[in-house]
Design an enzyme around this catalytic site. Structure first.
Site, PDB file in Angstrom:
ATOM      1  CB  SER A 138      -0.853  -0.004   1.281  1.00 43.13           C
ATOM      2  OG  SER A 138      -1.470   1.246   1.481  1.00 43.13           O
ATOM      3  CE1 TYR A 151      -4.473  -2.017   4.995  1.00 39.78           C
ATOM      4  CE2 TYR A 151      -3.181  -0.054   4.559  1.00 39.78           C
ATOM      5  CZ  TYR A 151      -3.956  -1.105   4.100  1.00 39.78           C
ATOM      6  OH  TYR A 151      -4.185  -1.238   2.755  1.00 39.78           O
TER       7      TYR A 151
END
Ligand code: NAD
Length: 256
Positions: A138, A151
């Site tokens: 990401s 995350y």
């Protein structure tokens, strides 16, 4: 281009994983799907591309189930030539309020699963002299946002794992690279749009614009199709010497 090869894509019943699976299938690769929710609908979309499709429902937080999935793929398809580590979840909260159980789940599903699938996929790729490992990290593998501790930690870890995997196989035909998307309008992000809309009393469209405007200079979502095209590039002969990159497709997010 990928006829005769087999790609295992974790979390391919939805969103980015499904987009990548379809892009690889469009190049002729057989697909081993994984993920929860509706399987038959996404499976039919891939089958329509004329390739063989399998499915294993391993929970990517469980190493023994990941091992069973890799064994299933080897048994049914001969070997995994392309591994796409994509399955992932999100939870948004400040660290002092972050549930420990959510932290453990995100680290297991978003990061450790990539290690387990990679360690089990590598020997057959090394023996064959060709392989592609693509980790869906990401933009949060490159930069941070508040309220996403687990995350951001997991995605930075995945970028690190990508580099080590690439280095350990650098003299072979096995490459490993990471894809780092910005906002992609999948169920994972729609939940964050819904939370913003509810918290601020906004419409769905207003919440989407706000989300994009906070982070993404292009003010556009990246699409699963665009990410699928990048995965195909990594698998092409032009990708033979692309090793250990973390390639952001993020509308300029990380350039700021
Ligand atoms: P999504 O919710 O549409 O899809 C997630 C997939 O993972 C689904 O197939 C789901 O069933 C599967 N999954 C979830 N938990 C699982 C588990 N324990 N075991 C097996 N499968 C599991 O989300 P998405 O946006 O397509 O996300 C895919 C990947 O892309 C994730 O790693 C995510 O972090 C990453 N990503 C997404 C965005 C975005 O904006 N959507 C941006 C950057 C990175």
């Amino acid at each position: 281009m990928l006829k005769g090869k087999t790609a295992l894509v974790t979390g391919s019943t939805s969103g980015i994983g499904l987009g990548i699976a379809k892009a690889l299938a469009a190049q002729g690769a057989n697909i081993v799907m994984n993920g929860f929710g509706d399987v038959e609908g996404p499976k039919a979309e891939i089958l329509a591309l004329g390739v063989k499709v399998g499915y294993h429902g391993a929970d990517m937080s469980k190493p023994d189930e990941i091992a069973a999935m890799m064994a299933y793929a080897a048994e049914e398809f001969g070997r995994v030539d392309i591994l796409v580590n994509n399955a992932g979840i999100q939870h948004v909260a400040r660290i002092e309020n972050f549930p420990a159980e959510r932290w453990d789940a995100i680290i297991a599903i978003n990061m450790s699963s990539a290690f387990h699938a990679t360690r089990l996929a590598l020997p057959a790729m090394q023996a064959a002299g060709w392989g592609r490992i693509i980790n869906v990290a990401s933009v949060h593998g490159l930069v941070a946002s508040a309220e996403k501790s687990a995350y951001v930690t997991a995605k930075h870890g995945v970028v690190g794992l990508t580099k080590v995997t690439a280095l350990e196989n650098a003299t072979t035909g096995v490459t490993c690279n990471a894809i780092c998307p910005g906002w992609v309008l999948t169920p994972l992000v729609q939940k964050q749009v819904d939370a913003k809309a509810a918290a601020l009393g906004l419409s769905n469209d207003e919440a989407k614009k706000l989300l994009l405007g906070e982070k993404e200079p292009s003010l556009q979502f990246t699409t699963p199709e665009e990410l699928g095209a990048l995965a195909v590039f990594f698998c092409s002969p032009a990708g033979n010497n692309v090793r250990g990159v973390a390639w952001n497709m993020d509308g300029g997010w990380a350039a700021q």
